[in-house]
Design a protein around this motif. Structure first.
Motif, mmCIF file in Angstrom:
data_model
loop_
_atom_site.group_PDB
_atom_site.id
_atom_site.type_symbol
_atom_site.label_atom_id
_atom_site.label_comp_id
_atom_site.label_asym_id
_atom_site.label_seq_id
_atom_site.Cartn_x
_atom_site.Cartn_y
_atom_site.Cartn_z
ATOM 1 N N ASN A 120 94.384 23.681 87.278
ATOM 2 C CA ASN A 120 93.349 24.423 86.203
ATOM 3 C C ASN A 120 92.478 25.148 87.200
ATOM 4 O OD1 ASN A 120 91.930 24.171 83.818
ATOM 5 N ND2 ASN A 120 90.390 23.012 84.892
ATOM 6 N N ASN A 124 91.805 29.106 85.839
ATOM 7 C CA ASN A 124 90.586 29.689 85.955
ATOM 8 C C ASN A 124 90.265 30.818 86.650
ATOM 9 O OD1 ASN A 124 88.298 28.004 84.305
ATOM 10 N ND2 ASN A 124 89.537 26.526 84.747
ATOM 11 N N ASP A 169 87.103 25.086 81.263
ATOM 12 C CA ASP A 169 87.736 24.404 79.830
ATOM 13 C C ASP A 169 88.688 25.284 79.070
ATOM 14 O OD1 ASP A 169 88.434 22.377 78.312
ATOM 15 O OD2 ASP A 169 86.731 22.695 76.749
#
Length: 224
Positions: A120, A124, A169
């Motif tokens: 993640n 990002n 997110d």
């Protein structure tokens, strides 16, 4: 079914029953082989998880416009370059998700699960670089009065993407699912079934040979 066929069937059943030791041995032998196979492969597991993109950076739109399949293909390429090489990545077009699957040992599964924690962050970082590059280019063009409708749209997309980035997110990563590659119960049942079929075929062959021998003996008596 004729009378002779019924008699042959009953005779074969009796013959097979008398060979129960042979049948039992072959079935048991196949089960043992299946058990050894399960023991050897006990450490092998299948690890799967799903990744769903929640937002796309400006690069996806400038490259694909409104082509969803094109954007998904770019995201898949990005994911393959960032995820552990032991994963195979397949697209599920119905749910718009990417399925990751790895055939590994249990120890490797733990390593891969730990490496997913950084996935993640890696995604990002790529998104953040793309957004920063786009915003810098847009600001430069805006200063030179070269702004267009396409650039304005890219700016809005970059701003929206940045909101997701601030929350970390941008994708949804499901919980990894780890299951044994081979189901012990199913392997043993299939082994028993294979053993039973193989033993019955041997018994049928033996029965057929006995019948042929009996016919030959009867023929010799008739000739005499």
């Amino acid at each position: 079914m004729s009378s002779n066929e019924e008699i042959d069937l009953l005779d074969f059943i009796k013959y097979a029953f008398n060979k129960y030791l042979l049948i039992s041995f072959i079935v048991f032998f196949c089960i043992v082989i299946g058990g050894v196979f399960c023991y050897i492969n006990n450490d092998k597991v299948t690890l799967t998880l799903d990744i769903t993109p929640k937002v796309y950076s400006p690069f996806f739109y400038t490259s694909c416009n409104d082509d969803v399949e094109c954007r998904n293909e770019i995201f898949k390429t990005l994911l393959v370059s960032r995820v552990d090489s032991r994963f195979s990545v397949n697209e599920n077009k119905k749910s718009n998700t990417l399925n990751l699957k790895a055939l590994v040992s249990r120890n490797e599964a733990n390593e891969i699960e730990n490496s997913l924690l950084s996935l993640n962050a890696a995604l990002n970082a790529w998104y953040a670089d793309d957004v920063d590059n786009v915003l810098q280019e847009l600001n430069a063009r805006h200063a030179d009065n070269k702004s267009t409708e396409t650039l304005s749209r890219a700016y809005l997309i970059a701003v929206a993407t940045k909101r997701y980035l601030d929350k970390g997110d941008i994708v949804i990563i499901s919980e990894p699912v780890v299951v044994a590659r081979y189901n012990t119960t199913m392997v043993l049942l299939l082994s028993a079934l294979v053993g039973l079929i193989f033993s019955l075929l041997l018994v049928m062959l033996s029965y057929h040979n006995r019948q042929e021998e009996n016919k030959c003996i009867n023929c010799q008596f008739n000739i005499k």
